[in-house]
Write an enzyme that holds these catalytic residues in place. Structure first.
Site, PDB file in Angstrom:
ATOM      1  N   ARG A  50       0.853  -1.200   0.000  1.00  0.00           N
ATOM      2  CA  ARG A  50       0.000   0.000   0.000  1.00  0.00           C
ATOM      3  C   ARG A  50       0.884   1.243   0.000  1.00  0.00           C
ATOM      4  NH1 ARG A  50      -1.421   1.775   4.572  1.00  0.00           N
ATOM      5  NH2 ARG A  50      -2.101  -0.214   5.438  1.00  0.00           N
ATOM      6  N   TYR A 102     -16.931  15.699 -16.028  1.00  0.00           N
ATOM      7  CA  TYR A 102     -17.374  14.303 -15.976  1.00  0.00           C
ATOM      8  C   TYR A 102     -18.407  14.137 -14.859  1.00  0.00           C
ATOM      9  CZ  TYR A 102     -17.313   9.323 -15.019  1.00  0.00           C
ATOM     10  OH  TYR A 102     -17.706   8.031 -14.777  1.00  0.00           O
ATOM     11  N   ASP A 174      -7.729  18.384 -14.595  1.00  0.00           N
ATOM     12  CA  ASP A 174      -8.012  17.039 -15.101  1.00  0.00           C
ATOM     13  C   ASP A 174      -7.608  17.029 -16.573  1.00  0.00           C
ATOM     14  OD1 ASP A 174      -9.159  14.754 -16.202  1.00  0.00           O
ATOM     15  OD2 ASP A 174     -10.868  14.781 -14.830  1.00  0.00           O
ATOM     16  N   LYS A 199      -8.192   5.891 -19.520  1.00  0.00           N
ATOM     17  CA  LYS A 199      -8.490   6.372 -20.862  1.00  0.00           C
ATOM     18  C   LYS A 199      -7.235   6.294 -21.742  1.00  0.00           C
ATOM     19  CE  LYS A 199     -12.576   7.126 -19.188  1.00  0.00           C
ATOM     20  NZ  LYS A 199     -12.554   6.885 -17.796  1.00  0.00           N
TER      21      LYS A 199
HETATM   22  O1  P1T Z   1     -13.457   6.181 -14.459  1.00  0.00           O
HETATM   23  P1  P1T Z   1     -12.305   6.696 -13.660  1.00  0.00           P
HETATM   24  O2  P1T Z   1     -10.989   6.095 -14.017  1.00  0.00           O
HETATM   25  O3  P1T Z   1     -12.559   6.699 -12.193  1.00  0.00           O
HETATM   26  O4  P1T Z   1     -12.111   8.242 -14.082  1.00  0.00           O
HETATM   27  C1  P1T Z   1     -13.071   9.215 -13.819  1.00  0.00           C
HETATM   28  C2  P1T Z   1     -12.948  10.335 -14.815  1.00  0.00           C
HETATM   29  C3  P1T Z   1     -12.334  11.512 -14.453  1.00  0.00           C
HETATM   30  N1  P1T Z   1     -12.189  12.546 -15.313  1.00  0.00           N
HETATM   31  C4  P1T Z   1     -12.628  12.473 -16.578  1.00  0.00           C
HETATM   32  C5  P1T Z   1     -12.451  13.627 -17.493  1.00  0.00           C
HETATM   33  C6  P1T Z   1     -13.261  11.305 -17.016  1.00  0.00           C
HETATM   34  O5  P1T Z   1     -13.699  11.255 -18.290  1.00  0.00           O
HETATM   35  C7  P1T Z   1     -13.448  10.204 -16.116  1.00  0.00           C
HETATM   36  C8  P1T Z   1     -14.168   8.970 -16.512  1.00  0.00           C
HETATM   37  N2  P1T Z   1     -14.993   9.137 -17.619  1.00  0.00           N
HETATM   38  C9  P1T Z   1     -15.778   8.169 -18.171  1.00  0.00           C
HETATM   39  C10 P1T Z   1     -15.890   6.925 -17.691  1.00  0.00           C
HETATM   40  C11 P1T Z   1     -16.548   8.601 -19.350  1.00  0.00           C
HETATM   41  O6  P1T Z   1     -17.064   7.759 -20.114  1.00  0.00           O
HETATM   42  O7  P1T Z   1     -16.637   9.826 -19.559  1.00  0.00           O
END
Ligand code: P1T
Length: 383
Positions: A50, A102, A174, A199
């Site tokens: 961790r 998001y 972000d 992503k």
């Molecule tokens: O899904 P996660 O890895 O927890 O990430 C969240 C997140 C944060 N910021 C942005 C700009 C994002 O697009 C996302 C996750 N977005 C999707 C799952 C989507 O389909 O837009």
């Protein structure tokens, strides 16, 4: 080597001598929870996974290198990384956040952290000077997503950083949609850069992960403390996959940008399409900022159909054959989504419509297939 160019850093950044034992070229997957000690505290730099794991450390160094940061951190998801940033704050503190972001980030802010006494103000930031109006003596963080999800608005990071510096508040960006290939927020004055590594960084739709990168040691120490105390870390297998993904980030992004442009231009000429949101268009309201702070315009875009008909939009996404109807983005394969009923369903209808997330809005993550096939697929689906 110092001062490597981006394409070299994508492959080598932060990864000198990853395996002193055998010289493996890829960082080994240290699938272990703990490490032997010769005497209490007598270990080789790692004591419990961790707190730290060599595969995760390799990825964290690679992320820091790509973002021109000093410290990187890898979390179990993008939202876990955002969660760690907000845990820098205390009850009574205020956050100014972009109002187009998001849906999961919005949900985390409003449904979790507001219960802990943190106040969020969601504002349009397309004129970054406007941010200053909302700064109070309680403001501790400005949260910027650019390009925004799903409207592809662009926020001027340098201007947001100037407001943040003037009022001594943190600026977090972000950078999920752009990636460090297109935009490096720390160079533009941000304190923290965050990614959903799920992503483009991972790039193959096979991992859920989040990352942070910072320059400042004290801030890194505070975030590391939160990461270790809360424990929302990324596992070693996933870190390996993202390390592998990073090695082709630059070539993938180049193709995402080419195909994004082709699809955006096709849609903008289509008689049934009302609006195409893509920052590469000269008439995009923030095109100039995009040109100044990004190296290209990326593979994400959204569009609406004439008449703004919900059923028609659903039919289009159902008809697509090469594009897969799915949440998420940034993988090699093209995806289509309907934000109002999928990724942004957690935002109240009036609020989402105010930012443009209307019933006919369709979001595309344009992949790296042949661009002509993607256009042909849209042609048959839209009709
Ligand atoms: O899904 P996660 O890895 O927890 O990430 C969240 C997140 C944060 N910021 C942005 C700009 C994002 O697009 C996302 C996750 N977005 C999707 C799952 C989507 O389909 O837009």
């Amino acid at each position: 080597m110092k001062d490597m160019k981006f394409n070299t850093k994508a492959i080598h950044g932060g990864l000198e001598n990853v395996d002193p034992a055998y010289g493996s070229v890829m960082p080994p997957i240290y699938q272990t929870s703990t490490y032997s000690q010769t005497t209490p505290g007598g270990h080789k730099g790692f004591e419990y996974s961790r707190s730290g794991n060599p595969t995760r450390s390799a990825l964290e160094r690679a992320i820091a290198s790509l973002e021109n940061g000093t410290y990187g951190m890898a979390f179990g998801s993008g939202l876990a990384a955002i969660d760690a940033v907000i845990k820098l704050l205390k009850p009574g503190d205020e956050v100014i956040s972009t109002n187009d972001l998001y849906g999961g980030t919005y949900r985390l802010f409003t449904s979790i952290f507001e219960n802990f006494g943190i106040k969020f103000r969601f504002i349009g930031m397309q004129n970054a000077e406007n941010i200053e109006e909302y700064v109070t003596d309680k403001t501790k963080l400005i949260w910027v997503e650019t390009p925004t999800n799903p409207m592809l608005n662009i926020i001027d990071i340098k201007k947001a950083a100037a407001v943040a510096k003037k009022h001594n508040v943190l600026l977090a960006v972000d950078n999920t949609f752009a990636t460090a290939y297109l935009q490096r927020p720390l160079d533009l004055g941000a304190d923290i850069v965050m990614h959903s590594a799920t992503k483009y960084l991972g790039g193959h739709s096979d991992v859920v992960m989040g990352t942070l990168a910072v320059k400042d040691k004290e801030l890194a120490d505070r975030l590391y403390f939160i990461q270790n105390a809360g424990g929302a870390i990324a596992g070693p297998q996933d870190c390996f996959l993202v390390l592998r993904g990073l090695k082709t980030l630059h070539v993938r992004m180049q193709r995402h940008c080419e195909n994004g442009k082709k699809v955006a231009e096709y849609l903008s000429r289509h008689p049934k399409i009302e609006n195409v949101y893509w920052p590469g268009f000269k008439n995009h309201p923030n095109h100039k900022i995009a040109k100044a702070q990004m190296d290209d315009f990326g593979g994400m875009l959204s569009f609406t159909t004439k008449g703004n008909n919900y059923e028609e939009a659903i039919k289009i996404v159902e008809n697509l054959k090469v594009f897969t109807l799915a949440e998420s983005l940034g993988g090699v394969e093209s995806l289509a989504g309907h934000p109002a009923s999928m990724t942004h369903a957690s935002i109240p209808k009036e609020e989402r419509e105010e930012t443009g997330v209307v019933d006919s809005l369709i979001r595309l993550s344009v992949g790296i297939e042949d661009g002509d096939d993607l256009v042909a697929d849209l042609e048959q689906a839209i009709g």
